[in-house]
Scaffold this active site. Structure first.
Site, PDB file in Angstrom:
ATOM      1  N   ASP A  90     -41.124 -40.076 -65.712  1.00 25.75           N
ATOM      2  CA  ASP A  90     -41.055 -41.248 -66.634  1.00 25.75           C
ATOM      3  C   ASP A  90     -41.134 -42.360 -65.662  1.00 25.75           C
ATOM      4  O   ASP A  90     -41.548 -43.341 -66.218  1.00 25.75           O
ATOM      5  CB  ASP A  90     -39.691 -41.053 -67.334  1.00 25.75           C
ATOM      6  CG  ASP A  90     -39.566 -40.145 -68.287  1.00 25.75           C
ATOM      7  OD1 ASP A  90     -40.701 -39.833 -68.940  1.00 25.75           O
ATOM      8  OD2 ASP A  90     -38.492 -39.302 -68.661  1.00 25.75           O
TER       9      ASP A  90
ATOM     10  N   ARG B 162     -24.412 -45.587 -60.889  1.00 22.46           N
ATOM     11  CA  ARG B 162     -25.326 -46.652 -61.370  1.00 22.46           C
ATOM     12  C   ARG B 162     -24.992 -48.244 -61.063  1.00 22.46           C
ATOM     13  O   ARG B 162     -25.899 -49.096 -61.007  1.00 22.46           O
ATOM     14  CB  ARG B 162     -24.863 -46.518 -62.957  1.00 22.46           C
ATOM     15  CG  ARG B 162     -25.564 -45.144 -63.390  1.00 22.46           C
ATOM     16  CD  ARG B 162     -26.792 -44.632 -62.971  1.00 22.46           C
ATOM     17  NE  ARG B 162     -27.281 -43.538 -63.256  1.00 22.46           N
ATOM     18  CZ  ARG B 162     -28.139 -42.789 -62.710  1.00 22.46           C
ATOM     19  NH1 ARG B 162     -28.863 -43.036 -61.763  1.00 22.46           N
ATOM     20  NH2 ARG B 162     -28.477 -41.675 -63.212  1.00 22.46           N
TER      21      ARG B 162
ATOM     22  N   ASP C 221     -26.922 -44.337 -69.063  1.00 25.00           N
ATOM     23  CA  ASP C 221     -27.256 -45.057 -67.958  1.00 25.00           C
ATOM     24  C   ASP C 221     -27.706 -46.425 -68.080  1.00 25.00           C
ATOM     25  O   ASP C 221     -27.422 -47.123 -67.509  1.00 25.00           O
ATOM     26  CB  ASP C 221     -28.228 -44.191 -66.976  1.00 25.00           C
ATOM     27  CG  ASP C 221     -27.374 -43.067 -66.543  1.00 25.00           C
ATOM     28  OD1 ASP C 221     -26.259 -43.244 -66.095  1.00 25.00           O
ATOM     29  OD2 ASP C 221     -28.076 -41.986 -66.147  1.00 25.00           O
TER      30      ASP C 221
ATOM     31  N   SER D 112     -32.772 -31.779 -67.675  1.00 29.74           N
ATOM     32  CA  SER D 112     -32.813 -33.107 -67.063  1.00 29.74           C
ATOM     33  C   SER D 112     -31.530 -33.080 -66.120  1.00 29.74           C
ATOM     34  O   SER D 112     -30.411 -32.878 -66.543  1.00 29.74           O
ATOM     35  CB  SER D 112     -32.658 -34.112 -68.303  1.00 29.74           C
ATOM     36  OG  SER D 112     -32.084 -35.243 -67.777  1.00 29.74           O
TER      37      SER D 112
HETATM   38  N1  ARG Z   1     -23.629 -37.851 -69.127  1.00 31.65           N
HETATM   39  C1  ARG Z   1     -23.428 -38.075 -67.976  1.00 31.65           C
HETATM   40  C2  ARG Z   1     -23.098 -39.355 -67.482  1.00 31.65           C
HETATM   41  O1  ARG Z   1     -23.120 -40.436 -68.526  1.00 31.65           O
HETATM   42  C3  ARG Z   1     -24.789 -37.776 -66.743  1.00 31.65           C
HETATM   43  C4  ARG Z   1     -26.100 -38.325 -67.424  1.00 31.65           C
HETATM   44  C5  ARG Z   1     -26.858 -37.836 -66.333  1.00 31.65           C
HETATM   45  N2  ARG Z   1     -28.332 -37.794 -66.625  1.00 31.65           N
HETATM   46  C6  ARG Z   1     -29.210 -36.831 -66.630  1.00 31.65           C
HETATM   47  N3  ARG Z   1     -30.308 -36.940 -66.679  1.00 31.65           N
HETATM   48  N4  ARG Z   1     -28.471 -35.535 -66.438  1.00 31.65           N
HETATM   49  O2  ARG Z   1     -22.522 -40.240 -66.494  1.00 31.65           O
END
Ligand code: ARG
Length: 401
Positions: free
Chosen positions: A16, A97, A126, A177
């Site tokens: 991506d 982040r 994110d 993912s």
């Molecule tokens: N849901 C988790 C958060 O909001 C992790 C998201 C991470 N992304 C992934 N591609 N698994 O912090």
């Protein structure tokens, strides 16, 4: 029409974010794309990623080594706050982040870019954390999020990339993912989208299964100073070395897995698998040491109001909100005496706190003892209870039929 002139793109090397490079230039008229990959201790060589970005058309490919900053300025404050979102998720992805947002803004300012970009879709947390963080740090920088607008499936994105010489992933790509850094791994999608499906063993990389964990327990002592972990078994370690070592010990004993349904900021419920061995151990140990060293008022107020709010604020992308600074001030005030050592027994998927000591311990054997010879005035309890229970008694008498 051109959306921006020069863009700094948060880059992971995946499909991506790679496709974002030609997309920004061809579809959105961006003249120059600079990529930025952050090293947050994910244990991955970033050299090849750097090269890949250039092959995809970036004019410059930056790598920021931010692991120590990540631990000291992001993980440690979260540990002091016993931060667990919805009482379970230690925020290993969420904490990265605001740091990446800061690195993007700093690079944009340094290289004179008028925009920053990321590869997040419109459904996740994110994007919220990036966008709010970036805006807070520099409200004049534009934010571009191609994946929020392009409407391509993963297959479509791959074939779009192929037109511009971006190779499709060689091995059959994993259905999951995954986000990874020193603090943990977050795994979603594929078969995990059915909340009734047990995660297959292959999704885990930092933790052993309980079946494979050693048959002997291991005792480990972690020392904290003012709420911050500083030593393991009496040996002082740097922040990164300490977290790395706790990850290894806990992961080896099969501790640190979480399987949960969580509430995303955008209102969607999502099924998440996490591995965050060190962070979970450190929060647990820290919380225990607080129980020994803080008064009941401070403990109850901190747990019930401050820690809970702090966890939500991290999850919801409000790291650069002034509420965070205000809560930090409260938390740091409470941590002045949270120094001491916690003893943990690791065994077959568990990390059990089995002992704690501190020079600031408020535990008084003279008061707590069940032995006869103590300095507590038992008779005084009667008058206390008479007044303490008064309103309950008045209510009960009125309500007796
Ligand atoms: N849901 C988790 C958060 O909001 C992790 C998201 C991470 N992304 C992934 N591609 N698994 O912090």
């Amino acid at each position: 029409m051109s959306r921006a002139n020069k863009v700094v793109l948060a880059y992971s090397g995946g499909v991506d974010t790679s496709v974002c490079i030609p997309y920004l230039m061809k579809e959105w008229g961006v003249k120059e794309v600079i990529t930025l990959a952050a090293d947050l201790g994910q244990g991955e060589e970033l050299g090849p990623i750097q090269e890949k970005a250039l092959k995809c058309g970036a004019v410059e490919s930056l790598v920021a080594d931010a692991t120590e900053e990540f631990v000291v300025n992001y993980a440690f404050p979260a540990i002091k706050a016993n931060a667990l979102y919805e009482n379970r998720y230690p925020l290993s992805t969420a904490l990265a982040r605001p740091l990446i947002a800061k690195l993007l803004v700093e690079a944009a300012e340094k290289y004179g870019a008028d925009a920053v970009a990321h590869g997040c879709t419109g459904k996740g947390n994110d994007q919220v954390r990036f966008d709010v963080g970036i805006t807070a740090l520099n409200p004049n920088i534009k934010i571009l999020a191609p994946a929020r607008e392009w409407g391509m499936s993963r297959e479509e994105a791959i074939s779009y990339g192929e037109k511009f010489g971006i190779e499709a992933p060689v091995k059959k790509s994993s259905p999951f993912s995954i986000d990874r850094n020193l603090l943990g791994r977050s795994i979603e999608a594929g078969p995990l989208e059915d909340p009734m499906t047990e995660p297959p063993e292959e999704v885990y990389a930092l933790t052993k299964s309980v079946a494979d964990a050693p048959n002997e327990p291991e005792y480990v002592e972690i020392t904290f100073e003012k709420g911050i972990p500083v030593a393991i078994n009496g040996e002082g370690l740097s922040p990164v070395a300490l977290v790395t070592k706790v990850n290894e010990i806990a992961g080896n004993h099969g501790f640190g897995r979480i399987d949960m349904i969580e509430n995303r900021v955008v209102g969607i419920k999502s099924r998440e698998i996490y591995e965050a061995p060190a962070l979970l151990v450190l929060v647990k140990a820290h919380e225990d040491l607080e129980s020994l060293t803080l008064t009941s008022d401070v403990t109850h107020y901190k747990r019930g109001h401050v820690d809970e709010m702090y966890s939500r604020l991290i999850y919801e992308g409000l790291w650069y909100n002034p509420l965070k600074d205000a809560l930090d001030a409260f938390i740091n005030e409470t941590q002045k005496r949270v120094s001491g050592t916690v003893r943990i027994k690791f065994f077959k998927g568990n990390a059990t706190i089995v002992g704690r000591r501190s020079d600031y311990s408020l535990y008084s054997p003279d008061l707590s003892t069940y032995g006869g010879d103590d300095k507590f005035d038992h008779k005084a309890a009667e008058g206390f209870i008479y007044i303490w229970g008064l309103s309950t008694r008045v209510w009960a008498e009125k309500n007796r039929s």
